[in-house]
Design a protein around this motif. Structure first.
Motif, PDB file in Angstrom:
ATOM      1  N   UNK A 183      45.767  28.258  45.694  1.00 52.91           N
ATOM      2  CA  UNK A 183      44.693  28.969  46.253  1.00 52.91           C
ATOM      3  C   UNK A 183      43.615  27.916  46.795  1.00 52.91           C
ATOM      4  N   UNK A 184      43.140  28.446  48.094  1.00 53.09           N
ATOM      5  CA  UNK A 184      42.217  27.453  48.517  1.00 53.09           C
ATOM      6  C   UNK A 184      40.791  27.629  47.602  1.00 53.09           C
ATOM      7  N   UNK A 185      40.228  26.142  47.587  1.00 52.47           N
ATOM      8  CA  UNK A 185      39.057  26.162  46.780  1.00 52.47           C
ATOM      9  C   UNK A 185      37.919  27.018  47.146  1.00 52.47           C
ATOM     10  N   UNK A 186      37.724  27.469  48.028  1.00 50.80           N
ATOM     11  CA  UNK A 186      36.517  28.487  48.510  1.00 50.80           C
ATOM     12  C   UNK A 186      36.858  29.830  48.178  1.00 50.80           C
ATOM     13  N   UNK A 187      37.897  30.051  47.443  1.00 47.59           N
ATOM     14  CA  UNK A 187      38.292  31.390  46.878  1.00 47.59           C
ATOM     15  C   UNK A 187      38.538  31.320  45.472  1.00 47.59           C
ATOM     16  N   UNK A 188      37.643  32.262  44.708  1.00 50.90           N
ATOM     17  CA  UNK A 188      37.831  32.667  43.553  1.00 50.90           C
ATOM     18  C   UNK A 188      38.459  34.051  43.057  1.00 50.90           C
ATOM     19  N   UNK A 189      38.640  34.172  41.818  1.00 47.86           N
ATOM     20  CA  UNK A 189      38.991  35.637  41.658  1.00 47.86           C
ATOM     21  C   UNK A 189      38.127  36.844  41.727  1.00 47.86           C
ATOM     22  N   UNK A 190      36.955  36.346  41.443  1.00 46.63           N
ATOM     23  CA  UNK A 190      35.684  37.590  41.491  1.00 46.63           C
ATOM     24  C   UNK A 190      35.734  37.749  43.280  1.00 46.63           C
ATOM     25  N   UNK A 191      35.508  37.036  44.098  1.00 47.66           N
ATOM     26  CA  UNK A 191      35.698  37.008  45.551  1.00 47.66           C
ATOM     27  C   UNK A 191      36.809  37.962  46.043  1.00 47.66           C
ATOM     28  N   UNK A 192      38.320  37.439  45.467  1.00 44.41           N
ATOM     29  CA  UNK A 192      39.298  38.122  45.749  1.00 44.41           C
ATOM     30  C   UNK A 192      39.516  39.372  45.376  1.00 44.41           C
ATOM     31  N   UNK A 193      39.046  39.957  44.154  1.00 44.88           N
ATOM     32  CA  UNK A 193      38.634  41.458  43.885  1.00 44.88           C
ATOM     33  C   UNK A 193      37.913  42.181  45.025  1.00 44.88           C
ATOM     34  N   UNK A 194      36.933  41.371  45.088  1.00 44.47           N
ATOM     35  CA  UNK A 194      35.750  42.218  46.206  1.00 44.47           C
ATOM     36  C   UNK A 194      36.472  42.419  47.451  1.00 44.47           C
ATOM     37  N   UNK A 195      37.228  41.336  47.802  1.00 43.07           N
ATOM     38  CA  UNK A 195      37.695  41.242  49.071  1.00 43.07           C
ATOM     39  C   UNK A 195      38.755  42.616  49.180  1.00 43.07           C
ATOM     40  N   UNK A 196      39.688  42.515  48.046  1.00 43.28           N
ATOM     41  CA  UNK A 196      40.724  43.449  48.238  1.00 43.28           C
ATOM     42  C   UNK A 196      40.219  44.799  48.274  1.00 43.28           C
ATOM     43  N   UNK A 197      39.026  45.099  47.522  1.00 45.00           N
ATOM     44  CA  UNK A 197      38.276  46.321  47.515  1.00 45.00           C
ATOM     45  C   UNK A 197      38.145  46.683  48.945  1.00 45.00           C
ATOM     46  N   UNK A 198      37.393  45.761  49.655  1.00 48.25           N
ATOM     47  CA  UNK A 198      37.064  45.846  51.054  1.00 48.25           C
ATOM     48  C   UNK A 198      38.267  46.477  51.807  1.00 48.25           C
ATOM     49  N   UNK A 199      39.248  45.603  51.841  1.00 52.47           N
ATOM     50  CA  UNK A 199      40.588  45.961  52.695  1.00 52.47           C
ATOM     51  C   UNK A 199      41.284  47.281  52.075  1.00 52.47           C
ATOM     52  N   UNK A 200      41.112  47.650  50.876  1.00 52.77           N
ATOM     53  CA  UNK A 200      41.344  49.092  50.526  1.00 52.77           C
ATOM     54  C   UNK A 200      40.604  50.112  51.351  1.00 52.77           C
ATOM     55  N   UNK A 201      39.457  50.186  51.277  1.00 50.97           N
ATOM     56  CA  UNK A 201      38.351  50.717  51.913  1.00 50.97           C
ATOM     57  C   UNK A 201      38.427  50.873  53.442  1.00 50.97           C
ATOM     58  N   UNK A 202      38.871  49.569  53.924  1.00 47.83           N
ATOM     59  CA  UNK A 202      38.783  49.613  55.389  1.00 47.83           C
ATOM     60  C   UNK A 202      40.153  50.335  55.763  1.00 47.83           C
ATOM     61  N   UNK A 203      41.110  50.377  55.212  1.00 49.01           N
ATOM     62  CA  UNK A 203      42.371  51.091  55.484  1.00 49.01           C
ATOM     63  C   UNK A 203      42.143  52.652  55.509  1.00 49.01           C
ATOM     64  N   UNK A 204      41.301  53.002  54.415  1.00 49.46           N
ATOM     65  CA  UNK A 204      41.086  54.603  54.177  1.00 49.46           C
ATOM     66  C   UNK A 204      40.297  54.910  55.222  1.00 49.46           C
ATOM     67  N   UNK A 205      39.276  54.293  55.671  1.00 50.70           N
ATOM     68  CA  UNK A 205      38.453  54.666  57.066  1.00 50.70           C
ATOM     69  C   UNK A 205      39.292  54.511  58.199  1.00 50.70           C
ATOM     70  N   UNK A 206      40.151  53.751  58.430  1.00 46.24           N
ATOM     71  CA  UNK A 206      41.109  53.510  59.677  1.00 46.24           C
ATOM     72  C   UNK A 206      41.991  54.951  59.538  1.00 46.24           C
ATOM     73  N   UNK A 207      42.554  55.370  58.413  1.00 46.09           N
ATOM     74  CA  UNK A 207      43.607  56.485  58.391  1.00 46.09           C
ATOM     75  C   UNK A 207      42.831  57.868  58.693  1.00 46.09           C
ATOM     76  N   UNK A 208      41.466  57.949  58.018  1.00 43.85           N
ATOM     77  CA  UNK A 208      40.487  59.054  58.394  1.00 43.85           C
ATOM     78  C   UNK A 208      40.166  59.107  59.776  1.00 43.85           C
ATOM     79  N   UNK A 209      39.701  58.061  60.576  1.00 42.76           N
ATOM     80  CA  UNK A 209      39.410  58.001  61.961  1.00 42.76           C
ATOM     81  C   UNK A 209      40.686  58.450  62.600  1.00 42.76           C
ATOM     82  N   UNK A 210      41.666  57.916  62.480  1.00 41.96           N
ATOM     83  CA  UNK A 210      43.054  58.242  63.129  1.00 41.96           C
ATOM     84  C   UNK A 210      43.217  59.804  62.935  1.00 41.96           C
ATOM     85  N   UNK A 211      43.182  60.232  61.799  1.00 45.84           N
ATOM     86  CA  UNK A 211      43.318  61.560  61.668  1.00 45.84           C
ATOM     87  C   UNK A 211      42.407  62.490  62.489  1.00 45.84           C
TER      88      UNK A 211
END
Length: 896
Positions: free
Chosen positions: A735-763
């Protein structure tokens, strides 16, 4: 030498004294030897120290002490009226508007406190040149010093090259002139022998003087009409051919040496006038502003002003500005009084006396709901409304200029609103009144049909000004400035204006050596007016100061070089000068620079007692006199040409030695590095944007997101073939040294929310389309089914975090496909990293403004063609239209 005014050049003569003039001190006419031992009535070439670069990062604090005035024995000071009105205000706060679109000289250059030794500061300037700093310098300061020396060496080299170029150009022109005087027989003989005249000097001739061989024949020897017709018949020329030829002539005006000569700009001009904003629509009866919690009723005139403020509550940097509030409330209460006052629900009069008791939220909520409603309109409805708008505006978008269709720029009259201004403008918040037809002057051809004004109205005046390039004009009420309807940026006329500006800068390179030599000598002149003139030209050339009053009397309260006041210049020994004044458009100009020792001495002399705050430093010099002096070197030369010349010549010099290689992104960075160097060498800098840190943080997060994606792809490779770990090495999959587990979890939450918004807008978009096509809307159940993908993504991330493994995903996934994805991802990371580095390096330099206003656009085109970089990487669509003439007129071998 006599001190009589009769012996003084015009620029040095005193103006007639008036009652007010007696309160202002005037510099001595002559500078005595006791004041300056180096004084020279017939100045000899003197040693000339190079000025330092900008060291402006810091405001002078209360501890700054002016150098003691030098005793001088000269003629008694006389008095004259000062050109300025009041002392310049110094309380302007940092402008919050976007810096990218402002001219470089408008950029405020401030910081919280003055820096003497800032080696430990994160915000340390690119160069720190405090020679007087007694403290030991850190390694960072030493690096800055070293960088400064390199830049100064480069500046010296460029100026020396400019001197040589000027001499070479004049020699070439002199040789060309001698050849023209040679007997005609020799010229004929040369032609008969097939020897073509040398064109080696052609690169240094402005394009306005060049004529391509084919066009030159047409220009010098026009064929008789009968001959043209005879030639046209065999070719069977079609209407399409003729139209194509007209188009060719239309956009290649820069090849016509006669275009733009003289003062007449057009022979025939037809247009349809201007479009007025719609009348005010009163608010619904249930929407009212509140005063002290009570809804109040206002007359339409006052209600409209209340709606100006209420509709922009989300623009906090304006509505929370005390000056904006004060000016608005002053005008608002006047409108209330003039329109019959305010009333409560029972009809009783209400005295509006306190801004704090005013509540505009109901108005804001109404307009915000309207904005949202418009935003949510179906796509088909938005398309219909746009088509209606375009159809209504179509007659105003173009005019016929000398029989050719030209696009009009700003044909819409500005709607009434609250004035915002640039920087911390003292009139921000005042009401911009509605412009009526009776205020508008129309400029049109004598034989053209005059546009019909709105029913019940008439134009202020109709003119037939063939020397003007404006179609309509009016005077606005805030600053009394005139607003003009002009042609669009990509029109011939606007293009010619830009073209002439840069051609004039090209012309200056023939004379720059003589100008610099003369002002260096003039720095020690005995005559005060001559010394002030030389010092002013030095400051304008070396530090890109505006001359002052370039825009006329409507900007009298702003300051330039010639109108600098006593308080605008602070002197710090041995040779540092701090400029602090309100420049063009009331934007604060702050810069701290090192100057030639003689210039420092001159400024002390220009400030000596009995001068005080409010008095002018260059009191024996005016902008018009300075420009008249400059025009002796070259017709039409003014102070502002130096800014364009210095930036363009510096860029051209850097471009000659440039060897840009690598990817497109790397080449763009090379161009930006050169552009940034131009800005530093020419002292065009700006304060770091307030939002820079957050922008860099977002960009950093995007890069980290790509690195996380890269890591997941590598883990998928391990899932497909665990043996590859031994082949590529364990480090490859870490894993790249600039990434830590806390950041990864925040980023994953962001990606999940981003996909939710995309689906809603498409609908929602799919439903809008179905309704527009007369079909039934999809039910909420369909959305729930689509959102199942979001739940699956969330579960997948949880599983990966727990097992520390990533399963290969996608149809038909193979090792080859994953490696290709990694390759593309690596390129994106590299490009974005270069972007981030570029942005960080450019935080103190506004490259956009430098590129548009100062550097000849043809140099950007040369870079684009020379290194095969798409011009779109440097010019937006609007700029490509604006600089169409530059893109089409030069190749990679063109020289400034």
């Amino acid at each position: 030498m006599s001190s009589s005014d009769d012996d003084v050049p015009l620029v040095g003569k005193r103006k007639p004294n008036g009652n007010l003039a007696a309160t202002h001190a005037l510099s001595d006419e002559l500078i005595s030897k006791s004041t300056d031992p180096s004084v020279s009535a017939s100045p000899r070439a003197n040693g000339y120290a190079k000025p330092g670069l900008s060291i402006h990062h810091g405001l002078p604090d209360s501890g700054d002490v002016e150098m003691p005035d030098i005793d001088a024995n000269g003629s008694g000071p006389s008095k004259r009226k000062s050109r300025g009105s009041d002392a310049v205000r110094k309380s302007y706060a940092e402008p919050e508007s976007s810096e990218e679109e402002k001219p470089l000289s408008k950029r405020r250059r401030t910081s919280a406190q003055r820096r003497v030794d800032e080696s430990d500061s994160d915000d340390a300037p690119i160069m720190s040149r405090s020679k007087g700093a007694a403290a030991a310098k850190t390694s960072m300061a030493s690096m800055a010093d070293e960088s400064d020396k390199k830049l100064m060496a480069e500046k010296t080299k460029i100026e020396e090259q400019a001197r040589k170029d000027a001499i070479a150009i004049r020699k070439q022109e002199s040789a060309a002139a001698s050849k023209k005087k040679a007997p005609a027989a020799k010229g004929k003989k040369a032609q008969e022998n097939g020897i073509k005249k040398s064109e080696s000097s052609d690169e240094d001739v402005p394009l306005s003087r060049k004529v391509p061989a084919k066009k030159a024949t047409k220009a010098t020897k026009p064929e008789p009409a009968d001959t043209k017709k005879a030639k046209a018949r065999p070719k069977k020329e079609t209407s399409e051919d003729r139209e194509a030829e007209e188009q060719e002539e239309e956009y290649r005006w820069w090849e016509d040496p006669t275009k733009g000569d003289g003062t007449i700009k057009w022979t025939t001009l037809e247009h349809n006038g201007v479009i007025f904003p719609p009348p005010y629509e009163p608010l619904p009866k249930h929407v009212k502003m509140k005063y002290d919690g009570v809804p109040i009723t206002l007359a339409p005139e006052a209600e409209e002003v209340a709606s100006f403020f209420g509709s922009m509550l989300n623009s906090t940097h304006n509505v929370e500005n005390p000056t904006f509030q004060k000016n608005f409330f002053g005008d608002f209460t006047q409108y209330i009084k003039k329109s019959g006052g305010a009333k409560d629900p029972k009809g009783n009069p209400v005295a509006i006396k306190s801004f704090e008791k005013c509540d505009f939220k109901p108005i804001f909520e109404y307009y915000e709901a309207q904005r949202q409603e418009k935003k949510n309109l179906p796509a088909a409805e938005k398309k219909r409304l746009k088509a209606e708008k375009d159809e209504m505006e179509a007659p105003y978008m173009y005019c016929m200029w000398d029989g050719r269709k030209q696009k009009v720029g700003n044909f819409r009259v500005e709607p009434p609103a609250l004035f915002r201004g640039r920087g911390e403008h003292p009139k921000t918040g005042k009401v911009k009144t509605r412009v009526m037809p009776e205020q508008i002057t129309i400029n049109i051809g004598k034989d053209a049909k005059v546009p019909t004004p709105p029913a019940g109205h008439k134009w202020k005046e109709v003119k037939h000004d063939q020397e003007g390039t404006w179609l309509a004009m009016w005077q606005e009420n805030i600053n009394g400035n005139y607003k003009y309807v002009m042609l669009a940026a990509n029109s011939d006329i606007k293009g010619q204006s830009d073209y002439k500006k840069f051609e004039k800068a090209r012309e200056l390179k023939k004379h720059i050596d003589r100008i610099r030599k003369d002002y260096k000598k003039g720095l020690k002149q005995e005559l005060m007016s001559e010394r002030q003139k030389a010092t002013a030209v030095y400051l304008i050339d070396q530090f890109a100061l505006r001359a002052g009053n370039e825009k006329g009397e409507d900007e009298a309260e702003t300051v330039g070089c010639c109108s600098l006041k006593y308080e605008n210049v602070t002197l710090k020994p041995p040779n540092t000068v701090i400029f602090d004044f309100l420049g063009k458009d009331s934007i604060r100009f702050y810069d701290e620079v090192e100057v030639d020792p003689q210039v420092f001495k001159n400024l002390k002399i220009f400030k000596k007692a009995p001068k005080k705050e409010g008095d002018e430093i260059f009191d024996r010099l005016t902008t018009s006199a300075l420009n008249k002096h400059l025009s002796n070197y070259m017709p039409g030369l003014t102070a502002k040409v130096f800014r364009t010349y210095n930036a363009s010549y510096t860029m051209a010099t850097l471009l000659k030695d440039m060897k840009s290689t690598g990817t497109i992104a790397e080449k763009v960075k090379d161009y930006n590095d050169a552009n940034r160097k131009v800005a530093i060498l020419c002292n065009h800098k700006r304060t770091v944007n307030a939002g820079h840190a957050s922008q860099m943080e977002k960009l950093g997060d995007r890069i980290k997101g790509l690195r996380y994606q890269e890591w997941r792809l590598k883990q998928m490779m391990l899932d497909l073939d665990p043996k590859i770990k031994k082949k590529k090495g364990a480090a490859y999959f870490e894993l790249d040294e600039t990434l830590d587990q806390e950041w990864i979890k925040d980023h994953q939450a962001f990606l999940v929310e981003e996909q939710r918004q995309k689906i809603q807008k498409k609908f929602e978009k799919d439903n809008e389309k179905r309704v527009a096509e007369g079909e039934k809307e999809m039910k909420a159940k369909e959305l729930e089914e689509r959102l199942e993908a979001v739940k699956e993504l969330e579960a997948k991330y949880k599983r990966e975090n727990k097992t520390k493994k990533v399963e290969a995903e996608g149809k038909g996934v193979t090792m080859e496909k994953l490696e290709n994805q990694l390759l593309k991802l690596g390129q994106r990371i590299e490009n974005m990293s270069l972007q981030a580095e570029d942005k960080e390096n450019n935080k103190e330099v506004a490259l956009g403004t430098s590129k548009i206003n100062y550097i000849d656009p043809r140099l950007t085109v040369v870079f684009s063609k020379k290194f095969n970089v798409p011009i779109e990487k440097f010019f937006s669509k609007t700029l490509r239209e604006k600089f169409d003439w530059a893109i089409k007129s030069v190749d990679e071998n063109w020289e400034f």
